[in-house]
Design a protein around this motif. Structure first.
Motif, mmCIF file in Angstrom:
data_model
loop_
_atom_site.group_PDB
_atom_site.id
_atom_site.type_symbol
_atom_site.label_atom_id
_atom_site.label_comp_id
_atom_site.label_asym_id
_atom_site.label_seq_id
_atom_site.Cartn_x
_atom_site.Cartn_y
_atom_site.Cartn_z
ATOM 1 N N GLU A 1 9.933 55.280 -18.185
ATOM 2 C CA GLU A 1 9.613 55.728 -19.540
ATOM 3 C C GLU A 1 10.046 57.178 -19.762
ATOM 4 N N ASP A 2 10.337 57.906 -18.688
ATOM 5 C CA ASP A 2 10.793 59.290 -18.797
ATOM 6 C C ASP A 2 12.317 59.423 -18.853
ATOM 7 N N LEU A 3 13.042 58.302 -18.774
ATOM 8 C CA LEU A 3 14.497 58.329 -18.900
ATOM 9 C C LEU A 3 14.886 58.707 -20.318
ATOM 10 N N SER A 4 15.809 59.621 -20.458
ATOM 11 C CA SER A 4 16.350 59.888 -21.790
ATOM 12 C C SER A 4 17.359 58.775 -22.102
ATOM 13 N N PHE A 5 17.658 58.612 -23.367
ATOM 14 C CA PHE A 5 18.633 57.591 -23.746
ATOM 15 C C PHE A 5 19.984 57.903 -23.119
ATOM 16 N N ARG A 6 20.363 59.152 -23.098
ATOM 17 C CA ARG A 6 21.636 59.568 -22.496
ATOM 18 C C ARG A 6 21.656 59.239 -21.002
ATOM 19 N N GLN A 7 20.540 59.505 -20.312
ATOM 20 C CA GLN A 7 20.457 59.172 -18.882
ATOM 21 C C GLN A 7 20.561 57.665 -18.668
ATOM 22 N N LEU A 8 19.886 56.894 -19.525
ATOM 23 C CA LEU A 8 19.932 55.441 -19.400
ATOM 24 C C LEU A 8 21.350 54.923 -19.575
ATOM 25 N N LEU A 9 22.070 55.405 -20.578
ATOM 26 C CA LEU A 9 23.454 54.971 -20.783
ATOM 27 C C LEU A 9 24.336 55.346 -19.604
ATOM 28 N N SER A 10 24.176 56.549 -19.087
ATOM 29 C CA SER A 10 24.950 57.003 -17.939
ATOM 30 C C SER A 10 24.630 56.162 -16.706
ATOM 31 N N TRP A 11 23.353 55.897 -16.503
ATOM 32 C CA TRP A 11 22.879 55.095 -15.369
ATOM 33 C C TRP A 11 23.481 53.696 -15.447
ATOM 34 N N CYS A 12 23.398 53.076 -16.626
ATOM 35 C CA CYS A 12 23.954 51.730 -16.812
ATOM 36 C C CYS A 12 25.446 51.704 -16.497
ATOM 37 N N ALA A 13 26.179 52.684 -16.978
ATOM 38 C CA ALA A 13 27.616 52.751 -16.714
ATOM 39 C C ALA A 13 27.891 52.877 -15.215
ATOM 40 N N ALA A 14 27.086 53.650 -14.532
ATOM 41 C CA ALA A 14 27.293 53.893 -13.096
ATOM 42 C C ALA A 14 27.025 52.663 -12.239
ATOM 43 N N ILE A 15 26.155 51.760 -12.710
ATOM 44 C CA ILE A 15 25.834 50.585 -11.894
ATOM 45 C C ILE A 15 26.345 49.290 -12.522
ATOM 46 N N GLY A 16 27.188 49.414 -13.533
ATOM 47 C CA GLY A 16 27.840 48.247 -14.098
ATOM 48 C C GLY A 16 26.982 47.407 -15.030
ATOM 49 N N LEU A 17 26.027 48.024 -15.687
ATOM 50 C CA LEU A 17 25.216 47.314 -16.666
ATOM 51 C C LEU A 17 25.684 47.670 -18.070
ATOM 52 N N GLU A 18 25.471 46.752 -18.982
ATOM 53 C CA GLU A 18 25.779 46.967 -20.387
ATOM 54 C C GLU A 18 24.473 46.891 -21.154
ATOM 55 N N LEU A 19 24.225 47.852 -21.991
ATOM 56 C CA LEU A 19 22.997 47.887 -22.776
ATOM 57 C C LEU A 19 23.266 47.239 -24.129
ATOM 58 N N ARG A 20 22.448 46.234 -24.466
ATOM 59 C CA ARG A 20 22.558 45.552 -25.757
ATOM 60 C C ARG A 20 21.194 45.503 -26.405
ATOM 61 N N LEU A 21 21.168 45.582 -27.712
ATOM 62 C CA LEU A 21 19.938 45.440 -28.470
ATOM 63 C C LEU A 21 20.115 44.297 -29.449
ATOM 64 N N GLY A 22 19.054 43.572 -29.693
ATOM 65 C CA GLY A 22 19.125 42.480 -30.649
ATOM 66 C C GLY A 22 17.736 42.008 -31.010
ATOM 67 N N GLU A 23 17.686 41.185 -32.026
ATOM 68 C CA GLU A 23 16.409 40.628 -32.445
ATOM 69 C C GLU A 23 15.972 39.558 -31.458
ATOM 70 N N ARG A 24 14.678 39.460 -31.281
ATOM 71 C CA ARG A 24 14.126 38.416 -30.429
ATOM 72 C C ARG A 24 14.319 37.076 -31.109
ATOM 73 N N GLY A 25 14.795 36.120 -30.377
ATOM 74 C CA GLY A 25 14.997 34.787 -30.924
ATOM 75 C C GLY A 25 13.714 33.986 -30.944
ATOM 76 N N GLY A 26 13.260 33.617 -32.133
ATOM 77 C CA GLY A 26 12.100 32.755 -32.268
ATOM 78 C C GLY A 26 10.776 33.367 -31.870
ATOM 79 N N VAL A 27 10.725 34.684 -31.739
ATOM 80 C CA VAL A 27 9.487 35.347 -31.338
ATOM 81 C C VAL A 27 9.043 36.273 -32.461
ATOM 82 N N GLU A 28 7.790 36.187 -32.820
ATOM 83 C CA GLU A 28 7.245 37.090 -33.835
ATOM 84 C C GLU A 28 7.407 38.522 -33.351
ATOM 85 N N SER A 29 7.724 39.418 -34.224
ATOM 86 C CA SER A 29 7.834 40.829 -33.862
ATOM 87 C C SER A 29 6.447 41.369 -33.535
ATOM 88 N N THR A 30 6.330 41.941 -32.351
ATOM 89 C CA THR A 30 5.060 42.515 -31.924
ATOM 90 C C THR A 30 5.280 43.926 -31.442
#
Length: 87
Positions: free
Chosen positions: A53-82
């Motif tokens: 929870e203390d990761l900055s967004f910039r750190q998260l993007l850098s971290w993902c790039a370094a370990i081969g992850l891609e960050l995606r955001l999207g709406e939950r399919g068939g799940v009420e927003s909570t």
């Protein structure tokens, strides 16, 4: 043969932590090697793996790039927003 890419929905900081650690280990990277790639200290990587929870967004993007992850955001399919209180 290359394995198919996986997609993992995340709803909590704990899940993010588990994914980041597992992905780093799958790529056989130590915390020190990852730290060098993202410009942080090994101690900071260790702390952030335990406290994502203390990761900055910039750190998260850098971290993902370094370990081969891609960050995606999207709406939950068939799940009420909570509201997720952990975030």
């Amino acid at each position: 043969m290359t394995s198919a890419p996986f997609s993992q929905p995340l709803f909590t900081a704990t899940q993010l932590s588990q994914l980041l650690v597992a992905s780093r280990k799958r790529r056989k990277l130590t915390q020190a090697e990852l730290a060098q790639r993202v410009g942080l200290s090994q101690n900071r990587i260790s702390y952030l793996e335990r406290n994502p929870e203390d990761l900055s967004f910039r750190q998260l993007l850098s971290w993902c790039a370094a370990i081969g992850l891609e960050l995606r955001l999207g709406e939950r399919g068939g799940v009420e927003s909570t509201s997720v209180s952990e975030w």
